[in-house]
Design a protein around this motif. Sequence first.
Motif, PDB file in Angstrom:
ATOM      1  N   ALA A  75      57.086  72.201  50.008  1.00 36.97           N
ATOM      2  CA  ALA A  75      57.944  71.395  50.878  1.00 36.97           C
ATOM      3  C   ALA A  75      57.083  70.510  51.765  1.00 36.97           C
ATOM      4  O   ALA A  75      55.925  70.816  52.018  1.00 36.97           O
ATOM      5  CB  ALA A  75      58.801  72.315  51.737  1.00 36.97           C
ATOM      6  N   GLN A  76      57.673  69.431  52.223  1.00 36.63           N
ATOM      7  CA  GLN A  76      57.001  68.600  53.204  1.00 36.63           C
ATOM      8  C   GLN A  76      56.828  69.426  54.472  1.00 36.63           C
ATOM      9  O   GLN A  76      57.591  70.335  54.747  1.00 36.63           O
ATOM     10  CB  GLN A  76      57.845  67.362  53.513  1.00 36.63           C
ATOM     11  N   ALA A  77      55.837  69.111  55.272  1.00 35.34           N
ATOM     12  CA  ALA A  77      55.550  69.866  56.481  1.00 35.34           C
ATOM     13  C   ALA A  77      56.669  69.720  57.507  1.00 35.34           C
ATOM     14  O   ALA A  77      56.926  70.617  58.278  1.00 35.34           O
ATOM     15  CB  ALA A  77      54.227  69.409  57.081  1.00 35.34           C
TER      16      ALA A  77
ATOM     17  N   SER B 242      49.699  67.884  55.627  1.00 41.47           N
ATOM     18  CA  SER B 242      50.681  66.919  55.143  1.00 41.47           C
ATOM     19  C   SER B 242      50.253  66.299  53.817  1.00 41.47           C
ATOM     20  O   SER B 242      49.069  66.160  53.534  1.00 41.47           O
ATOM     21  CB  SER B 242      50.860  65.811  56.177  1.00 41.47           C
ATOM     22  N   THR B 243      51.240  65.915  53.023  1.00 42.13           N
ATOM     23  CA  THR B 243      50.947  65.219  51.769  1.00 42.13           C
ATOM     24  C   THR B 243      51.111  63.714  51.923  1.00 42.13           C
ATOM     25  O   THR B 243      50.985  62.983  50.956  1.00 42.13           O
ATOM     26  CB  THR B 243      51.891  65.710  50.651  1.00 42.13           C
TER      27      THR B 243
ATOM     28  N   ASN C  68      56.226  54.745  51.168  1.00 41.76           N
ATOM     29  CA  ASN C  68      55.356  55.920  51.065  1.00 41.76           C
ATOM     30  C   ASN C  68      53.950  55.553  51.507  1.00 41.76           C
ATOM     31  O   ASN C  68      53.413  54.532  51.079  1.00 41.76           O
ATOM     32  CB  ASN C  68      55.308  56.428  49.619  1.00 41.76           C
ATOM     33  N   TRP C  69      53.368  56.406  52.347  1.00 45.64           N
ATOM     34  CA  TRP C  69      52.009  56.213  52.805  1.00 45.64           C
ATOM     35  C   TRP C  69      51.211  57.476  52.496  1.00 45.64           C
ATOM     36  O   TRP C  69      51.723  58.588  52.653  1.00 45.64           O
ATOM     37  CB  TRP C  69      51.981  55.949  54.313  1.00 45.64           C
ATOM     38  N   ASN C  70      49.955  57.309  52.092  1.00 50.58           N
ATOM     39  CA  ASN C  70      49.076  58.448  51.826  1.00 50.58           C
ATOM     40  C   ASN C  70      48.792  59.210  53.110  1.00 50.58           C
ATOM     41  O   ASN C  70      48.974  58.685  54.211  1.00 50.58           O
ATOM     42  CB  ASN C  70      47.745  57.973  51.228  1.00 50.58           C
ATOM     43  N   ASP C  71      48.287  60.423  52.955  1.00 50.68           N
ATOM     44  CA  ASP C  71      47.908  61.243  54.098  1.00 50.68           C
ATOM     45  C   ASP C  71      46.718  60.593  54.806  1.00 50.68           C
ATOM     46  O   ASP C  71      45.740  60.211  54.166  1.00 50.68           O
ATOM     47  CB  ASP C  71      47.549  62.652  53.623  1.00 50.68           C
ATOM     48  N   HIS C  72      46.817  60.448  56.122  1.00 50.73           N
ATOM     49  CA  HIS C  72      45.727  59.867  56.911  1.00 50.73           C
ATOM     50  C   HIS C  72      45.226  60.860  57.954  1.00 50.73           C
ATOM     51  O   HIS C  72      44.668  60.463  58.976  1.00 50.73           O
ATOM     52  CB  HIS C  72      46.187  58.566  57.574  1.00 50.73           C
TER      53      HIS C  72
END
Length: 138
Positions: A28-30, A55-56, A107-111
């Motif tokens: 699941a998402q955080a 986080s993903t 959608n943005w990548n994990d930073h």
Amino acid sequence: MALRASVRRAAVVLLSAVTIVGIFASPAQAGSWDSSLSGVGPGFESRRWYQPSSSTGTTIKFTGCTGGNTVVNVTLYKAVNNFPDTDYTKAAFTKCFASPTSTSTGNWNDHGAGDYYFVVNDGGVGSTVSVRYLVVSY
């Protein structure tokens, strides 16, 4: 004694079922939050949220957009102490203007872990926009 054996069997069956569900469940998402926007102008900043290091990435969805334009640009920012906040790629949301149930997704990548927020029509370009329903997942 028969009662104890049946309770033990029931516990083993329950534990096995929980384990199997845990193995096949997708991660699941955080976290997430939802809201709406009403007549926000260019440069509007969303509420801030803390995104953990587990986080993903970040997903922002707008459903049912209305306003003077047919596009709303959404920019993700990471708050940085004592420096200008870091901005990431703008997402141009257009599909959400098609109908009250149409959704645009960015959608943005994990930073990395930190406090995040998004800005609507960053740079003062565009007119006011309303969003019937929005979801931020991280």
